[in-house]
Enzyme design. Structure first.
Site, PDB file in Angstrom:
ATOM      1  N   ARG A 115       0.845  -1.201   0.000  1.00  0.00           N
ATOM      2  CA  ARG A 115       0.000   0.000   0.000  1.00  0.00           C
ATOM      3  C   ARG A 115       0.887   1.260   0.000  1.00  0.00           C
ATOM      4  O   ARG A 115       1.074   1.904  -1.020  1.00  0.00           O
ATOM      5  CB  ARG A 115      -0.948  -0.037   1.222  1.00  0.00           C
ATOM      6  CG  ARG A 115      -2.084   0.977   1.149  1.00  0.00           C
ATOM      7  CD  ARG A 115      -1.703   2.377   1.585  1.00  0.00           C
ATOM      8  NE  ARG A 115      -1.164   2.453   2.940  1.00  0.00           N
ATOM      9  CZ  ARG A 115      -0.629   3.556   3.436  1.00  0.00           C
ATOM     10  NH1 ARG A 115      -0.565   4.657   2.716  1.00  0.00           N
ATOM     11  NH2 ARG A 115      -0.119   3.563   4.659  1.00  0.00           N
TER      12      ARG A 115
ATOM     13  N   CYS B  87       4.712   9.328   0.126  1.00  0.00           N
ATOM     14  CA  CYS B  87       3.322   9.753   0.187  1.00  0.00           C
ATOM     15  C   CYS B  87       3.044  10.739  -0.934  1.00  0.00           C
ATOM     16  O   CYS B  87       3.784  11.695  -1.118  1.00  0.00           O
ATOM     17  CB  CYS B  87       3.008  10.394   1.532  1.00  0.00           C
ATOM     18  SG  CYS B  87       1.316  10.994   1.645  1.00  0.00           S
TER      19      CYS B  87
ATOM     20  N   ASN C 274       8.972   4.152   3.546  1.00  0.00           N
ATOM     21  CA  ASN C 274       9.002   3.746   4.947  1.00  0.00           C
ATOM     22  C   ASN C 274      10.354   3.150   5.261  1.00  0.00           C
ATOM     23  O   ASN C 274      11.089   2.751   4.365  1.00  0.00           O
ATOM     24  CB  ASN C 274       7.954   2.655   5.201  1.00  0.00           C
ATOM     25  CG  ASN C 274       6.543   3.140   4.965  1.00  0.00           C
ATOM     26  OD1 ASN C 274       6.046   3.108   3.863  1.00  0.00           O
ATOM     27  ND2 ASN C 274       5.920   3.601   6.011  1.00  0.00           N
TER      28      ASN C 274
HETATM   29  P1  HMG Z   1     -13.234  14.357  -1.948  1.00  0.00           P
HETATM   30  O1  HMG Z   1     -13.047  14.827  -3.334  1.00  0.00           O
HETATM   31  O2  HMG Z   1     -13.324  15.390  -0.881  1.00  0.00           O
HETATM   32  O3  HMG Z   1     -14.468  13.354  -1.793  1.00  0.00           O
HETATM   33  O4  HMG Z   1     -12.055  13.359  -1.606  1.00  0.00           O
HETATM   34  P2  HMG Z   1     -15.930  13.364  -2.338  1.00  0.00           P
HETATM   35  O5  HMG Z   1     -16.703  12.554  -1.358  1.00  0.00           O
HETATM   36  O6  HMG Z   1     -16.374  14.763  -2.662  1.00  0.00           O
HETATM   37  O7  HMG Z   1     -15.819  12.512  -3.701  1.00  0.00           O
HETATM   38  C1  HMG Z   1     -15.180  12.986  -4.865  1.00  0.00           C
HETATM   39  C2  HMG Z   1     -15.082  11.867  -5.896  1.00  0.00           C
HETATM   40  O8  HMG Z   1     -14.280  10.798  -5.365  1.00  0.00           O
HETATM   41  C3  HMG Z   1     -16.406  11.248  -6.250  1.00  0.00           C
HETATM   42  O9  HMG Z   1     -16.292  10.785  -7.592  1.00  0.00           O
HETATM   43  C4  HMG Z   1     -16.483  10.046  -5.345  1.00  0.00           C
HETATM   44  O10 HMG Z   1     -17.292   9.037  -5.843  1.00  0.00           O
HETATM   45  C5  HMG Z   1     -15.040   9.586  -5.317  1.00  0.00           C
HETATM   46  P3  HMG Z   1     -16.883  11.626  -8.836  1.00  0.00           P
HETATM   47  O11 HMG Z   1     -18.313  11.869  -8.476  1.00  0.00           O
HETATM   48  O12 HMG Z   1     -16.066  12.902  -8.868  1.00  0.00           O
HETATM   49  O13 HMG Z   1     -16.628  10.715 -10.007  1.00  0.00           O
HETATM   50  N1  HMG Z   1     -14.712   8.883  -4.067  1.00  0.00           N
HETATM   51  C6  HMG Z   1     -14.230   7.641  -4.000  1.00  0.00           C
HETATM   52  N2  HMG Z   1     -13.934   6.741  -4.953  1.00  0.00           N
HETATM   53  C7  HMG Z   1     -13.462   5.547  -4.541  1.00  0.00           C
HETATM   54  N3  HMG Z   1     -13.274   5.227  -3.239  1.00  0.00           N
HETATM   55  C8  HMG Z   1     -13.570   6.102  -2.264  1.00  0.00           C
HETATM   56  C9  HMG Z   1     -14.078   7.363  -2.643  1.00  0.00           C
HETATM   57  N4  HMG Z   1     -14.455   8.445  -1.938  1.00  0.00           N
HETATM   58  C10 HMG Z   1     -14.845   9.364  -2.818  1.00  0.00           C
HETATM   59  N5  HMG Z   1     -13.376   5.785  -0.991  1.00  0.00           N
HETATM   60  C11 HMG Z   1     -11.079  11.504  -0.461  1.00  0.00           C
HETATM   61  C12 HMG Z   1     -11.938  12.745  -0.354  1.00  0.00           C
HETATM   62  C13 HMG Z   1     -10.670  11.067   0.920  1.00  0.00           C
HETATM   63  C14 HMG Z   1     -11.892  10.408  -1.134  1.00  0.00           C
HETATM   64  C15 HMG Z   1      -9.846  11.841  -1.334  1.00  0.00           C
HETATM   65  O14 HMG Z   1      -9.246  12.982  -0.794  1.00  0.00           O
HETATM   66  C16 HMG Z   1      -8.853  10.734  -1.419  1.00  0.00           C
HETATM   67  O15 HMG Z   1      -9.120   9.660  -1.961  1.00  0.00           O
HETATM   68  N6  HMG Z   1      -7.632  10.962  -0.934  1.00  0.00           N
HETATM   69  C17 HMG Z   1      -6.572   9.983  -1.021  1.00  0.00           C
HETATM   70  C18 HMG Z   1      -5.660  10.159   0.118  1.00  0.00           C
HETATM   71  C19 HMG Z   1      -4.619   9.051   0.149  1.00  0.00           C
HETATM   72  O16 HMG Z   1      -4.850   7.940  -0.269  1.00  0.00           O
HETATM   73  N7  HMG Z   1      -3.426   9.390   0.661  1.00  0.00           N
HETATM   74  C20 HMG Z   1      -2.386   8.447   0.826  1.00  0.00           C
HETATM   75  C21 HMG Z   1      -2.650   7.530   1.973  1.00  0.00           C
HETATM   76  S1  HMG Z   1      -2.360   8.293   3.567  1.00  0.00           S
HETATM   77  C22 HMG Z   1      -0.666   8.050   3.831  1.00  0.00           C
HETATM   78  O17 HMG Z   1       0.028   7.601   2.953  1.00  0.00           O
HETATM   79  C23 HMG Z   1      -0.122   8.338   5.205  1.00  0.00           C
HETATM   80  C24 HMG Z   1       0.098   7.065   6.034  1.00  0.00           C
HETATM   81  O18 HMG Z   1       0.983   6.180   5.363  1.00  0.00           O
HETATM   82  C25 HMG Z   1       0.678   7.428   7.401  1.00  0.00           C
HETATM   83  C26 HMG Z   1       1.905   8.333   7.327  1.00  0.00           C
HETATM   84  O19 HMG Z   1       2.874   7.998   6.643  1.00  0.00           O
HETATM   85  O20 HMG Z   1       1.874   9.372   8.011  1.00  0.00           O
HETATM   86  C27 HMG Z   1      -1.220   6.313   6.260  1.00  0.00           C
HETATM   87 MG    MG Z   2       3.094   6.318   5.377  1.00  0.00          MG
END
Ligand code: HMG
Ligand code: MG
Length: 298
Positions: A14, A239, A248
């Protein structure tokens, strides 16, 4: 005191792959997950049910989660930032999920498009539905030792967000040094603040290695009793919303450190190193595990 056993949370499939510029096939992801299980990893974060527009690389979450050859005793988890994500995960038979927040307002905005307060409001129904479905929820808190947009983050803020997620029902809080800027003393101070509110046994360390401090930081928090470590085979990753952040800490390096300290993990380091060698060749990436490189050369 050091723990006797550390549970490794392998996030390579992931966190390790979410930032890859070139598409990685579902078949390669599934083989990676299978090899990790064969190496004795008991907790594998396998996919992320996020918007494919935001993170295209995780767009095959359904295919990954339904394609896994499940091994008994292995947990296959996925990220679910909202109800839509959780509902998809449930349809795929996912048995454990994670929500992800942050201690920085700007990072939360860039990463999940809302404020910290809004993110917690969104997580509430996710945690509730997961619990009703018998699915444990892990909680991530990002930017615990610094933010790419805001710089320093107060340990008190990390403690506050962590405590809220824990009280909302997350069984474990994973503390993310998203940008990999921490140093050991900072890590200890941050952990001290958080562990005033949450038992040490419910906390995990998720350190990125951008500045090469991750192993030192892990040693510091292991000494305080942290017994769950997130890591990525071959140090894969970065990220998408923390520009310049490296992967990581490498899983192979963590296991070598634990072995040297006499801390058990249940993981076969030879198989893990071979997996790191295989995945980096498969996706044409440098192996960022020093232990992996040394072992494969020797
Ligand atoms: P948004 O645009 O605010 O959400 O995004 P929305 O509810 O307004 O939806 C917008 C569009 O996204 C819509 O589609 C939804 O259907 C779709 P459209 O109508 O435009 O065609 N949608 C989705 N599609 C599939 N699966 C879903 C989903 N939700 C909405 N679950 C949202 C909000 C959170 C969805 C967006 O900002 C997002 O996907 N962000 C991704 C963030 C991410 O993955 N970041 C990396 C992981 S975190 C990380 O790496 C840190 C970690 O490792 C810890 C660390 O290192 O600190 C964990
Ligand atoms: Mg991370």
């Amino acid at each position: 005191a050091f723990p006797d056993f550390v549970r490794l949370v392998e996030v390579g499939a992931r966190d390790g792959l979410q930032n890859e510029a070139n598409p990685v096939s579902t078949a390669i992801k599934l083989e990676l997950i299978d090899r990790l299980g064969d190496a004795g990893v008991s907790y594998i974060e396998a996919a992320s049910f996020v918007s494919p527009k935001w993170v295209p690389q995780m767009g095959d979450a359904r295919e990954v989660m339904t394609g896994i050859q499940r091994r008994s005793g292995v947990t296959y988890a996925a990220l679910t930032p909202n109800l839509k994500g959780l509902e998809s995960a449930l349809e795929c038979g996912v048995k454990e999920v994670a929500v992800f927040g942050a201690a920085s307002e700007s990072f939360t905005q860039k990463n999940i498009n809302c404020s910290i307060a809004e993110s917690l409001e969104r997580f509430a129904p996710v945690i509730e539905l997961a619990q009703k479905s018998g699915i444990p929820v892990r909680g991530y808190v990002s930017t615990v030792m610094g933010c790419p947009y805001e710089g320093e983050i107060a340990p008190a803020k990390v403690a506050e967000v962590s405590k809220t997620l824990f009280e909302m029902g997350c069984y474990e809080i994973s503390l993310g040094d998203t940008v990999g800027v921490g140093t050991p003393l900072k890590a200890k101070r941050m952990l001290e603040a958080v562990s005033q509110h949450i038992p040490m046994s419910k906390l995990a360390a998720h350190f990125h290695d951008t500045y090469g401090q991750a192993l030192a930081n892990l040693y510091a928090v292991l000494e305080e009793g942290i017994a769950v470590i997130d890591s990525s085979v071959a140090g894969l990753g970065g990220c998408p919303y923390a520009k310049g952040a490296a992967g990581n800490v490498a899983s192979e390096d963590v296991i070598y450190l634990l072995n040297g300290l006499g801390i058990k993990s249940g993981i076969n380091l030879e198989k893990l190193a071979a997996t790191g060698d295989w995945i980096t060749r498969s996706i044409n990436r440098p192996n960022r595990s020093k232990v992996g490189i040394a072992m494969m050369a020797g």
